[in-house]
Design an enzyme around this catalytic site. Structure first.
Site, PDB file in Angstrom:
ATOM      1  N   PHE A 106      -5.762  13.193  37.631  1.00 31.41           N
ATOM      2  CA  PHE A 106      -6.569  12.055  37.924  1.00 31.41           C
ATOM      3  C   PHE A 106      -5.404  11.158  38.867  1.00 31.41           C
ATOM      4  CE2 PHE A 106      -7.046   7.565  37.049  1.00 31.41           C
ATOM      5  CZ  PHE A 106      -8.375   7.189  37.659  1.00 31.41           C
ATOM      6  N   CYS A 107      -5.804  10.684  39.864  1.00 32.06           N
ATOM      7  CA  CYS A 107      -4.884   9.737  40.566  1.00 32.06           C
ATOM      8  C   CYS A 107      -5.315   8.229  40.923  1.00 32.06           C
ATOM      9  CB  CYS A 107      -4.961  10.084  42.092  1.00 32.06           C
ATOM     10  SG  CYS A 107      -3.739   9.295  43.186  1.00 32.06           S
ATOM     11  N   ASN A 108      -4.530   7.445  40.439  1.00 28.67           N
ATOM     12  CA  ASN A 108      -4.647   5.859  40.412  1.00 28.67           C
ATOM     13  C   ASN A 108      -3.454   5.210  40.735  1.00 28.67           C
ATOM     14  OD1 ASN A 108      -5.076   3.429  38.535  1.00 28.67           O
ATOM     15  ND2 ASN A 108      -6.987   3.891  39.634  1.00 28.67           N
TER      16      ASN A 108
END
Length: 174
Positions: A106-108
């Protein structure tokens, strides 16, 4: 920070994660942590502070029209440098989403050490950010340019594919 202090910080964060299983929004169901369920304090699990990383797993329950039809198992790999370094979040349940890579990562921006991460951010804050950005993704951080473009330019097709994935892979909400 000493191992004991890190262990206490992690233990306190795990306790806060357990509280998200009540009527909170978003809801998070803790499934595995370095602390046993019957631990009444962090002393029995001092081994967690001596490991290079620990893994916490649980399920998130998004609210958006597509993703609210299931729950999704995630894992947070937490380095022994936490809370100074962000955890790595990975989806264990396959999900069709522009912020989630094929490997589940997950990229944030919140989870980027040199961007917005702060040692004041707790694991419940991480869970809240994950759910918020699953429900309403910032496609500037899309791991797949193709999915990001589809989300932005052909939402009907994206929604159809995402719902298909939810029906096929998502875990029950109960």
């Amino acid at each position: 920070m000493s191992g004991a202090k890190l262990n206490k910080e992690l233990y306190n964060n795990i306790v806060l994660l357990k509280l998200l299983n009540t009527n909170s929004v978003p809801k998070f169901q803790l499934e595995q942590s370095p602390f046993a369920d019957d631990d009444d304090d962090e002393s029995e699990s001092s081994a967690a502070a001596n490991q290079k990383e620990v893994v916490v797993t649980g399920r998130i329950f998004p609210d958006s029209d597509i993703y609210n039809q299931g729950s999704f198992k995630i894992e947070m790999k937490i380095l022994n440098s936490f809370p100074f370094d962000p955890p790595e979040v990975r989806f264990l349940t396959p999900i069709y989403h522009p912020l989630v890579g094929q490997d589940g990562k997950f990229c944030n921006e919140l989870l980027q050490k040199h961007a917005k991460w702060s040692n004041k951010i707790s694991l419940p804050d991480v869970v809240k950010a994950v759910v918020k950005h699953i429900d309403d993704p910032n496609i500037d951080y899309a791991l797949s340019v193709e999915l990001g473009r589809e989300y932005k330019e052909n939402r009907a097709e994206f929604n159809r594919k995402a719902l298909e994935y939810v029906k096929k892979h998502a875990l029950p909400r109960k």
